[in-house]
Design an enzyme around this catalytic site. Structure first.
Site, PDB file in Angstrom:
ATOM      1  N   ASP A 108     -40.511 -49.939  69.951  1.00  0.00           N
ATOM      2  CA  ASP A 108     -39.548 -49.079  69.272  1.00  0.00           C
ATOM      3  C   ASP A 108     -39.947 -48.947  67.806  1.00  0.00           C
ATOM      4  O   ASP A 108     -40.852 -49.643  67.320  1.00  0.00           O
ATOM      5  CB  ASP A 108     -38.156 -49.714  69.410  1.00  0.00           C
ATOM      6  CG  ASP A 108     -37.030 -48.772  69.013  1.00  0.00           C
ATOM      7  OD1 ASP A 108     -37.286 -47.567  68.845  1.00  0.00           O
ATOM      8  OD2 ASP A 108     -35.889 -49.250  68.873  1.00  0.00           O
TER       9      ASP A 108
ATOM     10  N   GLU B 238     -42.667 -44.718  64.739  1.00  0.00           N
ATOM     11  CA  GLU B 238     -43.068 -43.394  64.270  1.00  0.00           C
ATOM     12  C   GLU B 238     -44.112 -43.417  63.128  1.00  0.00           C
ATOM     13  O   GLU B 238     -44.866 -42.442  63.057  1.00  0.00           O
ATOM     14  CB  GLU B 238     -41.832 -42.601  63.830  1.00  0.00           C
ATOM     15  CG  GLU B 238     -40.946 -42.129  64.952  1.00  0.00           C
ATOM     16  CD  GLU B 238     -40.142 -43.241  65.606  1.00  0.00           C
ATOM     17  OE1 GLU B 238     -39.770 -43.102  66.765  1.00  0.00           O
ATOM     18  OE2 GLU B 238     -39.885 -44.257  64.935  1.00  0.00           O
TER      19      GLU B 238
END
Length: 760
Positions: free
Chosen positions: A330, A333
């Site tokens: 997770d 990005e």
């Protein structure tokens, strides 16, 4: 031509319509495929010059290629979406796509730009040799593409411009040449749930209901949110809990974030300092510091040549404490709670470009500085690859840990070809009816990008769900490929056990229907992995000739045969379903209902019902479901035939293995089931099997065959006509049930259905 590639001097005159060109460049330096793989992603691809023995660019859907000199090729397209593709093979190889309507489909890794010609002219190192191979895609097979790739030693991953046409051959060819899609484990496609919270510390709470084959854990298990730790206060019994799960044939998946806490001494930090694997500031020396859940962190550089050893060591060290079965990555990005870094970013045009899309205030909003340095180059050039490269390292780390087993990994941030290494979930959605609908297009797109193992957080992650919304979402979510109920710890619990008995039954019914057809889904996942297909597919993609399907985003295909028409509106008890032209469909749960193509039908859909349909001519393999997959896999198999209506044949597929071994070991059995009409003295139908691979033999036998839509009287025989098989008619659906067969699918089969028109 297909038989012989165009020679260099013939390129200017060579014309192919709807052609696939493979442009490649040979280099003398030989490096490992993984180094090459990473290099092919790096922005201007400077790393490819060092690491790749072969560099590949795929261009599609063009008419003519013309060499205008100095390494520039003009490629003219037959439509108005784009007029010219210029490729210039130079240091920092680039492919530029000029389009009339922006750059919505620019080549992967290439930023949209209409001024890139000027950049190209500034580069002075010309690669000496360029070869273009033309292949007619009208008739070329996937096998021929594979043979070309092997013969010319093309890399396993290429830069791809997906075709504008939605044709299966092109997408299958693209996904085969470009991506080897990871095959999900059989345990990976069962229902998963996140319900452990910091307030629940006792092992037995995991069994508050028996509907949890796989248990997932968010960051609250960590010690102050630090990777590779667990809290001794709230999760002191985590080792016992995981052992208890394993004792009950359940699995445990943990979350990891990439940021490594630097506020106190810890093993991952010290190991990273020693190896020098952090993303650095623009000075190229000082580790860039951001802030995420534990506090200040350094970010591993997943393009660093030492990163795999580092990441694998951390995974192994933690697995020695908590024997997890898979990883959920997770915040990759990469995410950052401050803009850029704790010390800001440079003031140059990299971190402050003259134009910023109107999404965030600036490009560094909630991420790291674009001028940061990675081993591959500027973070500006590889930002979108961060989650992808973390997925590669995590995949390699789990393979080193689990040996020949297929890793189970889900990633939030992905990129084209991430499906080779990870699955994908759609991120932090919200418990709304809009998000329920939008999850359809999200998962369909992921499949087009080569990530077949994908789904959304069922019932919504943020905000409190409702019983009606969660019921509808649990029903539809059973037909994602990745099926997980997950929500924020500050929202109300939404696992099935917290709702009414009626809602639990409605949810569980479709979860069990998924389990029943796991053999069918598993075969579809196998085909996606080995042949480059989609598993979740839009009607527009499958039935592109039917223009009525093109705007439909409220129903989808689950594999080749099953169509899902979910209820997406609060309070609705009826749904409009479109059935494409030149097709016919059976209602899955009531096959006596048949729908013909080219029309809309209003389908009753009370809260207890999810409308599902099976394409006529489909052959599905199913199995009696159980709460535990290990128990279900011991049950005998059933073959369901949905009679062809507008054709004389049908087809299905069956795959069986241990559920987790790497496919490269060929330890699986793969069977094609063919159903077709026979004519002569004994007319009727025959079901035959063709064993395509027999690498696994411990397979449950077929106990029964159910035929839907065969209403005439038949005599049924297996292979030799010595004794008629036992059969009966289902009272509700009039389906023909042939039972007590004991068929071994690893042996070739002929099951005859002889029609006697004189009997009723």
């Amino acid at each position: 031509s297909r038989s012989r590639p165009c020679r260099q001097e013939q390129l200017q005159m060579c014309r192919t319509r709807k052609a696939l060109a493979i442009c490649y460049q040979n280099f003398a330096i030989q490096k490992t495929p993984d180094q090459c793989l990473r290099s092919l992603y790096y922005g201007t691809l400077e790393g490819a010059m060092k690491n790749c023995p072969v560099k590949t660019v795929l261009l599609t859907d063009f008419q003519q290629a013309t060499n205008i000199g100095k390494g520039i090729w003009h490629i003219t397209a037959p439509n108005t979406d784009y007029t010219m593709i210029e490729t210039k093979m130079q240091k920092g190889h680039r492919v530029i796509v000029n389009r009339h309507q922006g750059c919505s489909s620019c080549l992967i890794t290439i930023p949209c730009s209409h001024s890139s010609r000027h950049e190209l002219d500034q580069r002075d190192h010309v690669i000496e040799t360029l070869q273009l191979h033309y292949l007619q895609t009208n008739n070329i097979s996937t096998k021929e593409i594979k043979e070309l790739v092997q013969r010319e030693k093309l890399p396993p991953l290429s830069i791809l411009d997906l075709p504008s046409r939605t044709e299966h051959l092109l997408i299958a060819t693209a996904l085969n040449v470009v991506i080897t899609i990871t095959m999900a484990t059989i345990g990976g496609i069962v229902f998963k749930i996140y319900t452990i919270r910091s307030r629940r510390t006792k092992v037995q709470l995991i069994h508050e209901d028996d509907f949890k084959p796989v248990q997932w854990n968010d960051i609250d298990y960590m010690d102050y949110h630090m990777d590779f730790t667990y809290s001794q206060d709230n999760y002191s019994t985590l080792p016992e809990m995981v052992a208890d799960l394993h004792a009950n044939n359940q699995r445990y998946i943990m979350i990891l974030d990439p940021g490594i806490y630097n506020g106190m001494s810890n093993a991952p930090l010290l190991d990273g300092n020693k190896l020098g694997i952090w993303i650095n500031k623009s000075d190229g020396v000082t580790p860039l510091e951001g802030i995420v859940w534990p506090g200040t962190v350094y970010y591993p550089d997943f393009t660093n040549h030492k990163i795999d050893d580092y990441w694998a060591a951390q995974l192994k060290s933690y697995h020695d404490q908590i024997p997890f079965d898979g990883v959920w990555i997770d915040m990759n990005e990469p995410s950052n709670f401050v803009d850029g870094s704790t010390s800001g970013c440079s003031s140059d045009s990299i971190d402050n470009p003259p134009y910023t899309p109107h999404i965030c205030d600036q490009l560094v909003t909630k991420t790291i500085c674009l001028g940061a340095k990675q081993e591959a180059g500027l973070h500006y050039n590889v930002h979108s690859m961060y989650g992808h490269t973390e997925g590669i390292s995590t995949n390699h780390g789990l393979k080193s840990l689990f040996g020949a087993k297929r890793p189970v990994i889900i990633s939030r941030s992905t990129f084209m070809s991430s499906g080779r290494y990870v699955g994908h979930w759609t991120g932090d959605n919200t418990a709304t009816w809009d998000d329920l609908k939008w999850s359809i297009s999200s998962t369909l797109n992921s499949n087009l990008f080569g990530i077949s193992f994908t789904g959304a957080d069922v019932c919504g992650f943020q905000s409190d769900t409702t019983e009606e919304l969660c019921t509808r979402w649990m029903q539809m979510g059973a037909f994602y490929t990745f099926y997980r109920n997950h929500n924020d710890k500050d929202t109300k619990p939404q696992d099935p056990a917290v709702f009414s008995d009626e809602a639990i039954n409605d949810m569980k019914h479709y979860a069990f229907l998924r389990y029943k057809y796991l053999p069918y889904l598993y075969a579809e996942m196998f085909k996606a992995s080995t042949e480059g297909a989609t598993v979740l597919t839009s009607l527009a993609f499958e039935f592109s000739h039917d223009t009525e399907t093109h705007p439909i985003d409220t129903q989808f295909l689950w594999g080749h045969s099953v169509m899902v028409v979910p209820v997406l509106t609060q309070g609705a008890t009826q749904v409009s379903a479109y059935f494409p032209k030149e097709s016919a469909w059976y209602a899955l749960e009531n096959p006596s209902e048949i729908y013909h193509g080219g029309a809309y039908y209003n389908i009753d859909a009370p809260l207890s019902k999810l409308p599902l349909f099976v394409r006529a001519g489909s052959v599905l393999v199913s199995q009696k479901p159980e709460m535990r997959l290990t128990d279900a896999r011991l049950n005998n198999l059933t073959i369901e035939i949905f009679m062809p209506i507008e054709a004389n044949e049908g087809v299905g597929w069956f795959v069986w293995d241990d559920g987790e071994s790497d496919l490269n070991q060929n330890k699986y059995s793969y069977v094609k089931l063919d159903f077709h009409r026979i004519m002569g003295n004994h007319s009727g139908w025959v079901l035959t099997t063709e064993v395509l691979s027999d690498g696994y033999v411990d397979i449950p036998h077929v106990e029964s065959v159910i035929v839907h839509g065969l209403d005439t009287y038949v005599s049924v025989y297996v292979d030799q006509f010595t004794q008629e098989a036992e059969k009966y008619r289902e009272e509700k659906t009039n389906a023909l049930v042939v039972e007590k067969l004991d068929i071994d699918l690893t042996k070739n089969l002929n099951l005859f259905f002889f029609v006697n028109e004189n009997k009723n």
